[in-house]
Design a protein around this motif. Structure first.
Motif, PDB file in Angstrom:
ATOM      1  N   GLY A 403       0.797  -1.223   0.000  1.00  0.00           N
ATOM      2  CA  GLY A 403       0.000   0.000   0.000  1.00  0.00           C
ATOM      3  C   GLY A 403       0.823   1.263   0.000  1.00  0.00           C
ATOM      4  N   GLU A 404       2.133   1.140  -0.024  1.00  0.00           N
ATOM      5  CA  GLU A 404       2.992   2.317   0.047  1.00  0.00           C
ATOM      6  C   GLU A 404       3.081   3.018  -1.307  1.00  0.00           C
ATOM      7  OE1 GLU A 404       3.243   1.947   3.892  1.00  0.00           O
ATOM      8  OE2 GLU A 404       4.282   3.549   2.801  1.00  0.00           O
ATOM      9  N   ALA A 405       2.962   4.359  -1.279  1.00  0.00           N
ATOM     10  CA  ALA A 405       3.083   5.164  -2.493  1.00  0.00           C
ATOM     11  C   ALA A 405       3.541   6.558  -2.088  1.00  0.00           C
ATOM     12  CB  ALA A 405       1.761   5.238  -3.239  1.00  0.00           C
ATOM     13  N   GLU A 406       4.106   7.297  -3.038  1.00  0.00           N
ATOM     14  CA  GLU A 406       4.540   8.665  -2.770  1.00  0.00           C
ATOM     15  C   GLU A 406       3.699   9.611  -3.614  1.00  0.00           C
ATOM     16  OE1 GLU A 406       8.635  11.346  -2.580  1.00  0.00           O
ATOM     17  OE2 GLU A 406       8.719   9.154  -2.662  1.00  0.00           O
ATOM     18  N   LEU A 407       2.678  10.210  -2.967  1.00  0.00           N
ATOM     19  CA  LEU A 407       1.709  11.057  -3.643  1.00  0.00           C
ATOM     20  C   LEU A 407       1.422  12.282  -2.787  1.00  0.00           C
ATOM     21  CD1 LEU A 407      -0.806   8.230  -4.626  1.00  0.00           C
ATOM     22  CD2 LEU A 407       0.864   9.279  -6.141  1.00  0.00           C
ATOM     23  N   ASP A 408       0.758  13.289  -3.397  1.00  0.00           N
ATOM     24  CA  ASP A 408       0.360  14.481  -2.646  1.00  0.00           C
ATOM     25  C   ASP A 408      -0.898  14.146  -1.844  1.00  0.00           C
ATOM     26  OD1 ASP A 408       0.622  17.863  -2.983  1.00  0.00           O
ATOM     27  OD2 ASP A 408      -1.187  17.008  -2.123  1.00  0.00           O
ATOM     28  N   LYS A 409      -0.789  14.175  -0.535  1.00  0.00           N
ATOM     29  CA  LYS A 409      -1.868  13.749   0.339  1.00  0.00           C
ATOM     30  C   LYS A 409      -3.120  14.602   0.187  1.00  0.00           C
ATOM     31  CE  LYS A 409      -2.798  12.796   5.246  1.00  0.00           C
ATOM     32  NZ  LYS A 409      -2.200  12.806   6.606  1.00  0.00           N
ATOM     33  N   GLN A 410      -2.937  15.936   0.122  1.00  0.00           N
ATOM     34  CA  GLN A 410      -4.088  16.828   0.039  1.00  0.00           C
ATOM     35  C   GLN A 410      -4.811  16.674  -1.293  1.00  0.00           C
ATOM     36  OE1 GLN A 410      -5.056  18.454   2.670  1.00  0.00           O
ATOM     37  NE2 GLN A 410      -6.866  19.231   1.645  1.00  0.00           N
ATOM     38  N   MET A 411      -4.034  16.564  -2.380  1.00  0.00           N
ATOM     39  CA  MET A 411      -4.662  16.402  -3.689  1.00  0.00           C
ATOM     40  C   MET A 411      -5.370  15.054  -3.793  1.00  0.00           C
ATOM     41  SD  MET A 411      -2.009  18.054  -6.399  1.00  0.00           S
ATOM     42  CE  MET A 411      -1.305  19.688  -6.134  1.00  0.00           C
ATOM     43  N   LEU A 412      -4.760  14.022  -3.223  1.00  0.00           N
ATOM     44  CA  LEU A 412      -5.387  12.703  -3.251  1.00  0.00           C
ATOM     45  C   LEU A 412      -6.711  12.720  -2.493  1.00  0.00           C
ATOM     46  CD1 LEU A 412      -4.779   9.903  -4.389  1.00  0.00           C
ATOM     47  CD2 LEU A 412      -3.854   9.285  -2.150  1.00  0.00           C
ATOM     48  N   ARG A 413      -6.745  13.474  -1.398  1.00  0.00           N
ATOM     49  CA  ARG A 413      -7.998  13.620  -0.654  1.00  0.00           C
ATOM     50  C   ARG A 413      -9.068  14.278  -1.539  1.00  0.00           C
ATOM     51  NH1 ARG A 413     -10.320  14.058   4.365  1.00  0.00           N
ATOM     52  NH2 ARG A 413      -8.461  13.223   5.367  1.00  0.00           N
ATOM     53  N   HIS A 414      -8.676  15.330  -2.280  1.00  0.00           N
ATOM     54  CA  HIS A 414      -9.630  15.975  -3.193  1.00  0.00           C
ATOM     55  C   HIS A 414     -10.140  14.982  -4.240  1.00  0.00           C
ATOM     56  CE1 HIS A 414      -9.330  19.955  -1.607  1.00  0.00           C
ATOM     57  NE2 HIS A 414      -8.053  20.100  -1.880  1.00  0.00           N
ATOM     58  N   ILE A 415      -9.238  14.178  -4.792  1.00  0.00           N
ATOM     59  CA  ILE A 415      -9.627  13.232  -5.839  1.00  0.00           C
ATOM     60  C   ILE A 415     -10.645  12.229  -5.319  1.00  0.00           C
ATOM     61  CG2 ILE A 415      -8.800  11.349  -7.306  1.00  0.00           C
ATOM     62  CD1 ILE A 415      -6.134  12.892  -7.542  1.00  0.00           C
ATOM     63  N   VAL A 416     -10.292  11.522  -4.247  1.00  0.00           N
ATOM     64  CA  VAL A 416     -11.150  10.436  -3.746  1.00  0.00           C
ATOM     65  C   VAL A 416     -12.449  10.978  -3.163  1.00  0.00           C
ATOM     66  CG1 VAL A 416     -11.303   8.516  -2.119  1.00  0.00           C
ATOM     67  CG2 VAL A 416      -9.154   8.958  -3.328  1.00  0.00           C
ATOM     68  N   THR A 417     -12.348  12.057  -2.376  1.00  0.00           N
ATOM     69  CA  THR A 417     -13.556  12.606  -1.737  1.00  0.00           C
ATOM     70  C   THR A 417     -14.543  13.125  -2.765  1.00  0.00           C
ATOM     71  OG1 THR A 417     -12.293  13.208   0.235  1.00  0.00           O
ATOM     72  CG2 THR A 417     -14.402  14.305  -0.089  1.00  0.00           C
ATOM     73  N   ASN A 418     -14.062  13.848  -3.778  1.00  0.00           N
ATOM     74  CA  ASN A 418     -14.962  14.364  -4.813  1.00  0.00           C
ATOM     75  C   ASN A 418     -15.630  13.239  -5.583  1.00  0.00           C
ATOM     76  OD1 ASN A 418     -15.271  17.348  -5.306  1.00  0.00           O
ATOM     77  ND2 ASN A 418     -13.062  17.261  -5.011  1.00  0.00           N
ATOM     78  N   LEU A 419     -14.865  12.217  -5.936  1.00  0.00           N
ATOM     79  CA  LEU A 419     -15.449  11.107  -6.703  1.00  0.00           C
ATOM     80  C   LEU A 419     -16.493  10.354  -5.874  1.00  0.00           C
ATOM     81  CD1 LEU A 419     -12.342   9.668  -8.603  1.00  0.00           C
ATOM     82  CD2 LEU A 419     -14.076  11.290  -9.407  1.00  0.00           C
ATOM     83  N   LEU A 420     -16.205  10.123  -4.586  1.00  0.00           N
ATOM     84  CA  LEU A 420     -17.182   9.432  -3.731  1.00  0.00           C
ATOM     85  C   LEU A 420     -18.438  10.277  -3.510  1.00  0.00           C
ATOM     86  CD1 LEU A 420     -14.917   7.787  -0.989  1.00  0.00           C
ATOM     87  CD2 LEU A 420     -16.250   6.616  -2.737  1.00  0.00           C
ATOM     88  N   SER A 421     -18.254  11.572  -3.226  1.00  0.00           N
ATOM     89  CA  SER A 421     -19.423  12.420  -2.973  1.00  0.00           C
ATOM     90  C   SER A 421     -20.264  12.577  -4.231  1.00  0.00           C
ATOM     91  CB  SER A 421     -18.976  13.793  -2.445  1.00  0.00           C
ATOM     92  OG  SER A 421     -18.182  14.459  -3.406  1.00  0.00           O
ATOM     93  N   ASN A 422     -19.638  12.647  -5.417  1.00  0.00           N
ATOM     94  CA  ASN A 422     -20.392  12.707  -6.668  1.00  0.00           C
ATOM     95  C   ASN A 422     -21.191  11.425  -6.875  1.00  0.00           C
ATOM     96  OD1 ASN A 422     -19.731  15.251  -7.445  1.00  0.00           O
ATOM     97  ND2 ASN A 422     -18.294  14.674  -9.039  1.00  0.00           N
ATOM     98  N   ALA A 423     -20.551  10.275  -6.634  1.00  0.00           N
ATOM     99  CA  ALA A 423     -21.233   8.998  -6.809  1.00  0.00           C
ATOM    100  C   ALA A 423     -22.451   8.897  -5.895  1.00  0.00           C
ATOM    101  CB  ALA A 423     -20.263   7.847  -6.535  1.00  0.00           C
ATOM    102  N   ILE A 424     -22.293   9.367  -4.659  1.00  0.00           N
ATOM    103  CA  ILE A 424     -23.411   9.331  -3.708  1.00  0.00           C
ATOM    104  C   ILE A 424     -24.507  10.306  -4.124  1.00  0.00           C
ATOM    105  CG2 ILE A 424     -24.066   9.864  -1.317  1.00  0.00           C
ATOM    106  CD1 ILE A 424     -21.170   8.943  -0.553  1.00  0.00           C
ATOM    107  N   LYS A 425     -24.102  11.536  -4.485  1.00  0.00           N
ATOM    108  CA  LYS A 425     -25.051  12.596  -4.809  1.00  0.00           C
ATOM    109  C   LYS A 425     -25.972  12.214  -5.962  1.00  0.00           C
ATOM    110  CE  LYS A 425     -23.185  16.584  -4.954  1.00  0.00           C
ATOM    111  NZ  LYS A 425     -22.371  17.725  -5.429  1.00  0.00           N
ATOM    112  N   TYR A 426     -25.424  11.540  -6.968  1.00  0.00           N
ATOM    113  CA  TYR A 426     -26.215  11.248  -8.156  1.00  0.00           C
ATOM    114  C   TYR A 426     -26.732   9.812  -8.188  1.00  0.00           C
ATOM    115  CZ  TYR A 426     -24.240  15.669  -9.602  1.00  0.00           C
ATOM    116  OH  TYR A 426     -23.882  16.986  -9.660  1.00  0.00           O
TER     117      TYR A 426
END
Length: 526
Positions: A403-426
């Motif tokens: 599970g180890e990776a080197e990524l931008d934590k804040q941007m990754l949060r934006h990516i996953v959270t937006n995709l999940l909230s969109n999926a739920i919303k619609y």
């Protein structure tokens, strides 16, 4: 979901008990039974029911059911359904005046009773939400620095905010229903002639050209104010025109500043330099116009998106303020949880706006760091589960050898959270939204899948454009910023995003990121 509380007002005790039995079988709570209008008012104040079943004819003649219903509506804003064996025209006419939420003629069956109650509760909830939204929107409009005037489809004034009243010299009461041409008089500064009101032109279906800044608004007392204006139609159903909204900006201070600058340029530079300065001014004015349009869209979006959480917060705080001593600890905690949820939603919207602004300005900071992707994504899924409760099923399926990776934590949060909230919303309530995570060589693949409304194929190429929303979203709330933010974050990781969707069946979004993301061009910013 809490069971609806119902008060029965019926002077025949056997009938009242029979109705109470039916209500309990339907899943409602019967808070009490009253046999007179006076008793009904007292019990409403005491029990705070969600709905009142009111017999029109009460033997205790202190007041009949219709009189009691009217007082309940005026004092407590609680919906009333009439129960009666009388259906005479005169009785119906009196009952209609009190604006009941239903009318059932005895005898009736349990099914009809349940349907009428559900419709009444839904109608009351919708009306309350509409009132709260109107109050919230009115507060925003009253606070803006621009004059806002709304009209009906014929050009008659229906609303003026305080700035509009000041700049025109008309009070809202005086201007109500008057033609907009009488209250908002605009002149061309260059020709000193009356300019046809842009509202009237737009309501006729004619284009409204950009008149620049050479316009004056003439107030009731003759005061002249330099302005720029913008007009748009109100189309609730995208078909019928309900009216227009005229926004007028006072540019007196801006005009003075421009005059001083032009004078300085005139005295200090040659003709060539003056021409260059004028070109820059024109460019600045174009930018201001674009910013003004963006401001209008952002204000409209915020006014729309803040309504629901603010309504939840206001309602919950009001209930806690009024009835805290009557509420159980569990009920108080429920309202506190709702307040906290509303605050989180508003904070998330503010964060989304700030991130969107940075993305559009190219100011997002790219700072990759070591992350345990399995644990990080689980945390984000748990946050969404807390917000949606039992309304949706959220599944998480990590398939990672490492599970180890080197990524931008804040941007990754934006990516996953937006995709999940969109999926739920619609997606419809009760459906499943899934997040899967897998690794292929040096690539991390994040996939979010829903069973929602889907996206028309012809509109999918525009999904990452700022403020774009698909034509089939109807009244579902949204800003049109989420996927634009996601695309920026994915690009900064030098990754890819793909969307597969079918209307009525659902959407799958696949994000592919390098496991060890590096800033592009050796720069930490993009």
């Amino acid at each position: 979901m809490a069971r609806a509380k119902i008060l029965i007002v019926e002077d025949e005790i056997i009938t009242a008990q029979a109705i109470a039995g039916q209500l309990k079988r339907l899943g409602y709570d019967v808070v009490d039974i009253a046999n007179s209008g006076t008793a009904a008012l007292a019990k409403v104040a005491q029990t705070c029911p969600d709905l009142v079943l009111m017999d029109i004819v009460l033997k205790h003649r202190d007041m009949d059911g219709i009189e009691a219903a009217e007082q309940i509506r005026n004092q407590f804003k609680i919906p009333v359904i009439y129960l009666t064996a009388h259906s005479e025209a005169a009785t119906l006419a009196r009952a209609k005046v009190t604006e009941p939420f239903g009318y059932i003629v005895k005898p009736f069956n349990q099914r009809d009773l349940g349907i009428t109650i559900e419709i009444a509760l839904y109608k009351h909830q919708t009306q309350q939400q509409l009132i709260e939204r109107e109050e919230f929107l009115s507060t925003i409009l009253d606070s803006t620095h621009d004059a806002v005037v709304a009209t009906d489809a014929t050009g008659g004034i229906t609303y003026m905010n305080p700035i509009a009243q000041t700049i025109t010299g008309w009070s809202s009461t005086e201007a109500m229903d008057k033609p907009v041409t009488e209250v908002v008089q605009i002149f061309d500064e260059a020709t000193n002639t009356v300019v046809e009101n842009p509202v009237i032109r737009l309501l006729r279906g004619e284009p409204v050209p950009n008149q620049g800044h050479n316009r004056l608004l003439i107030a009731r007392d003759g005061t002249k104010t330099p302005i720029v204006d913008h007009v748009s139609l109100m189309r609730p159903n995208d078909d019928d025109i309900k009216g227009a909204v005229l926004v007028v900006c006072n540019i007196s201070e801006r005009r003075q500043a421009q005059a001083l600058e032009l004078e300085r340029v005139k005295l200090a530079t040659e003709v060539a330099e003056r021409q260059k300065a004028e070109a820059e001014i024109r460019k600045a004015l174009t930018t201001e116009q674009e910013l003004s349009e963006l401001k209008s869209r952002v204000v409209a979006m915020i006014s729309h998106e803040y309504r629901t959480p603010l309504a939840v917060i206001l309602t919950s705080t009001e209930l806690l303020k009024r009835y805290s001593t009557q509420l159980s600890q569990e009920k108080q905690q429920t309202y506190l949880d709702r307040i906290q949820m509303g605050v989180k939603q508003m904070a998330q919207l503010v964060e989304e706006v700030l991130t969107f602004n940075k993305a559009q300005a190219g100011e997002l900071q790219f700072n990759p760091e070591p992350l345990n992707m399995e644990d990080f994504c689980l945390q984000l899924v748990d946050e969404q589960r807390l917000m949606v409760g039992d309304r949706y099923t959220l599944t998480y399926n990590p398939q990672l050898s490492s599970g180890e990776a080197e990524l931008d934590k804040q941007m990754l949060r934006h990516i996953v959270t937006n995709l999940l909230s969109n999926a739920i919303k619609y997606s419809a309530k009760g459906t499943t939204v899934s997040l899967s995570l897998r690794r292929e060589d040096d690539t991390l693949i994040i996939q979010v899948q829903d069973q929602g409304i889907g996206i028309p194929e012809s509109e999918q190429p525009r999904l990452f454009s700022p403020f774009f929303r698909a034509s089939n979203v109807s009244t579902i709330a949204g800003t049109g910023m989420g996927l634009s933010i996601v695309k920026n974050c994915v690009d900064l990781h030098q990754g890819q995003i793909a969307i597969a969707s079918e209307v009525g069946k659902g959407t799958t979004v696949t994000v592919t990121l390098p496991v060890n993301a590096k800033p592009s061009s050796g720069d930490a910013t993009h």
